[in-house]
Design an enzyme around this catalytic site. Sequence first.
Site, PDB file in Angstrom:
ATOM      1  N   LYS A  82      10.455  -5.297  13.979  1.00 18.12           N
ATOM      2  CA  LYS A  82      10.126  -4.030  14.652  1.00 18.12           C
ATOM      3  C   LYS A  82      10.070  -2.903  13.634  1.00 18.12           C
ATOM      4  O   LYS A  82      10.653  -2.967  12.542  1.00 18.12           O
ATOM      5  CB  LYS A  82      11.144  -3.706  15.751  1.00 18.12           C
ATOM      6  CG  LYS A  82      12.563  -3.390  15.268  1.00 18.12           C
ATOM      7  CD  LYS A  82      12.790  -1.925  14.887  1.00 18.12           C
ATOM      8  CE  LYS A  82      14.216  -1.674  14.399  1.00 18.12           C
ATOM      9  NZ  LYS A  82      14.392  -0.316  13.818  1.00 18.12           N
ATOM     10  N   ASP A 208      20.276  -3.833  18.981  1.00 20.73           N
ATOM     11  CA  ASP A 208      18.830  -4.039  18.941  1.00 20.73           C
ATOM     12  C   ASP A 208      18.382  -5.338  19.592  1.00 20.73           C
ATOM     13  O   ASP A 208      17.184  -5.549  19.799  1.00 20.73           O
ATOM     14  CB  ASP A 208      18.331  -4.027  17.484  1.00 20.73           C
ATOM     15  CG  ASP A 208      18.240  -2.628  16.903  1.00 20.73           C
ATOM     16  OD1 ASP A 208      18.182  -1.660  17.694  1.00 20.73           O
ATOM     17  OD2 ASP A 208      18.218  -2.496  15.675  1.00 20.73           O
TER      18      ASP A 208
END
Length: 361
Positions: A82, A208
């Site tokens: 990401k 996350d």
Amino acid sequence: MPGTDADYYSTDASRCKTEDHSSVCRQCDWKELIIDVFSKICYHAYCIHNTINSQFTVQHKENNGKYMEEKMRDISVKALAKINLGLDVVRRREDGYHEVRMVMQTIHLSDQLEIRKTGTGRIALTTNLPFLPTNENNLVCKAAKLLMEEFRIKDGLFVRLHKRIPVAAGMAGGSTDAAAVLYALNRLFDLGLSLQELMERGVKIGADVPYCLMRGTALAEGIGEKLTALPPMVKCPVLIAKPQISVSTKFVYEHLRLDEKTPHPDIDGLLAAIRDKNLSAIAGSMGNVLETVTIPNYPVIAQIRDHMLEHGAVNAMMSGSGPTVFGLFDGEQTAREACGAMRRSGLAKQVCLTGIYNNVR
């Protein structure tokens, strides 16, 4: 909705949007290649040994109602990296945590995990990077243990992790590996967990991990645990460059000053630009408040950012707490030329050209 099974399953991981991974990613030297070959040999030898010697089997029901026995199953999954298109820190809470507003975006750069059931009752992990831990200090093992203990799974696992995502780079490399393991074990052992149920377990591993299960374009708030899906990001090439340095996330947050002089990114403007699919407006609204700490202490981050801008990026900035820098481009050829220039500059140890990943809608 989350990525489809086809997005997770793969026999050939994303090769950074080029036909030849080695021609773009300066992540592998000859030593790593030797280690990777040795890792593969060990993995397949281990699998052959357990296929021959283990008495563990799985059963599948045939049409006539009888059962047939089958050899142990395995699964191969991708773990996608990401970037943060926008990262703002709203305030520091009394408990020491920071409240954030972040726009998260999945990209096609990925790690590959091969997971196989064994009869050992243990979790065994091997990786192509010798400095990575292969015990519970690795989130791969932590994720596997979480589900295996909860569901009292007696089988063992052999996991081969091939890292392509830069390590400790602000790209959720460890978290996305953990998310991929949760997804894989849910399928491998037919646990029947929904995406939301996987995400609830994922947050126990890392902040996350839920996002890495969700994937796509999302707004993260609170301490990062409150996720809101956003419309898909406009597709564009993404250049990734990680310098030789390492940056401590703890150091960055401890030295972050939040006062009237702190420049905050326009997260609301970024959200509007994403909804409008306007790459120019997205670029104009990008920002990372943590650069106020990292750039004065690590000038190479600004040097890489400026190098990308000089070579045609519509914008470039640091991802997460760094030190990786990414640049967005409005054309493939410009991005390829910028990638080559970055490799020649010597500013970054790892350089990769990839692209935006969006969930299937």
